[in-house]
Design a protein around this motif. Structure first.
Motif, PDB file in Angstrom:
ATOM      1  N   ALA A 101       0.815  -1.209   0.000  1.00 22.16           N
ATOM      2  CA  ALA A 101       0.000   0.000   0.000  1.00 22.16           C
ATOM      3  C   ALA A 101       0.853   1.265   0.000  1.00 22.16           C
ATOM      4  O   ALA A 101       0.419   2.308  -0.506  1.00 22.16           O
ATOM      5  CB  ALA A 101      -0.930  -0.004   1.220  1.00 22.16           C
ATOM      6  N   TYR A 108      -3.218   5.135  -1.996  1.00 25.37           N
ATOM      7  CA  TYR A 108      -4.152   4.031  -2.244  1.00 25.37           C
ATOM      8  C   TYR A 108      -5.607   4.473  -2.072  1.00 25.37           C
ATOM      9  O   TYR A 108      -6.508   3.947  -2.735  1.00 25.37           O
ATOM     10  CB  TYR A 108      -3.832   2.833  -1.349  1.00 25.37           C
ATOM     11  N   TRP A 154      -2.269  -3.304  -4.976  1.00 21.60           N
ATOM     12  CA  TRP A 154      -2.041  -2.151  -4.099  1.00 21.60           C
ATOM     13  C   TRP A 154      -2.047  -2.535  -2.629  1.00 21.60           C
ATOM     14  O   TRP A 154      -1.959  -1.662  -1.762  1.00 21.60           O
ATOM     15  CB  TRP A 154      -3.109  -1.089  -4.333  1.00 21.60           C
TER      16      TRP A 154
END
Length: 263
Positions: A101, A108, A154
């Motif tokens: 992240a 994000y 992510w």
């Protein structure tokens, strides 16, 4: 000499305390820490509690692991059956990989927001108006898959996506209201026609039964008279049966003519 040693020891102690204070960090229960040493990720994920970093060398980035509730702004689009609508939604997601992240995406939250908006526009164009209004669960699942696919890289997991509201043009609302009213009227007429059909069948059976027993018709007539007389707010006209009139006419014809009076 002793004073110099004490002074040096105090200076070293103060420096150590300052070093510990500068490198001390506290990670909260709902957070995880990622340490960057000279720009590179080192060590594992820092768990909640007290942790130490090297001052001026390490940088601790904290990542919130709580579920984030993110509203998706209303998106305007044209459905597959050429109806313009505005649809808004809400996305529930959380971070499952703090390192990904931080490293793989700049922001994000912003990335998830933009992906949710584009996916919502795409799902509007692929769906019909009836699906948006009645089959939202299927659309929610499709929207969740569209957002979750890129979000895996992510370090983010999409827990749930919900379509909140579907706004229609005023003309479409009036058309749908007229359609619903016409449908209700159609069903009411069908129910009335079915009731008339069943009533006519029962009346035909009753007439057939009464034709076999003429007295039943007279009893039914008397019942009707009693029911009408109970209201006491109407004038009742009771006709004589034709058979009774014919009986009186025949009785009059059978009487002998009167005799002439004696002179």
């Amino acid at each position: 000499m002793l004073d110099e040693l004490l002074t040096a020891a105090a200076a070293v102690g103060a420096g150590a305390v300052a070093y510990v204070v500068a490198g001390a960090r506290v990670v909260k229960q709902y957070e995880r820490g990622v340490v960057f040493r000279l720009g590179r990720v080192v060590g594992g994920i820092r768990t909640p509690g007290f942790t130490m970093v090297i001052p001026a060398v390490d940088r601790l980035r904290k990542v919130n692991m709580q579920i984030v509730t993110m509203p998706v702004p209303a998106q305007e689009g044209i459905t597959r059956d050429n109806v313009t609508v505005r649809v808004d939604a809400v996305v529930y997601f959380r971070v499952v990989d703090p390192t990904a992240a931080i490293v793989n995406v700049e922001d994000y939250r912003f990335a998830v927001s933009q992906m949710a908006q584009t996916s919502l526009r795409s799902i509007i164009g692929k769906s019909e108006l009836d699906d948006l209004l009645s089959d939202r669960e299927k659309l929610n699942q499709g929207l969740e898959l569209m957002i979750d696919s890129p979000a895996v890289g992510w370090g983010v997991q999409i827990d749930r996506v919900e379509i909140k509201d579907v706004s229609l043009p005023d003309t479409m609302k009036r058309s749908m209201a007229r359609q619903a009213e016409a449908d209700r009227e159609r069903r009411a007429r069908i129910i009335n026609a079915d009731a008339e059909l069943q009533a006519s069948k029962k009346l035909a059976e009753a007439a057939e039964q009464m034709s076999e027993q003429p007295a039943a018709l007279q009893l039914r007539l008397l019942q009707t008279v009693v029911a009408v007389a109970a209201e006491k707010n109407s004038t009742l006209v009771l006709p004589f049966p034709v058979e009774l009139l014919r009986f009186l006419e025949k009785a009059q014809q059978q009487q002998p003519p009167p005799r002439a009076a004696a002179r």
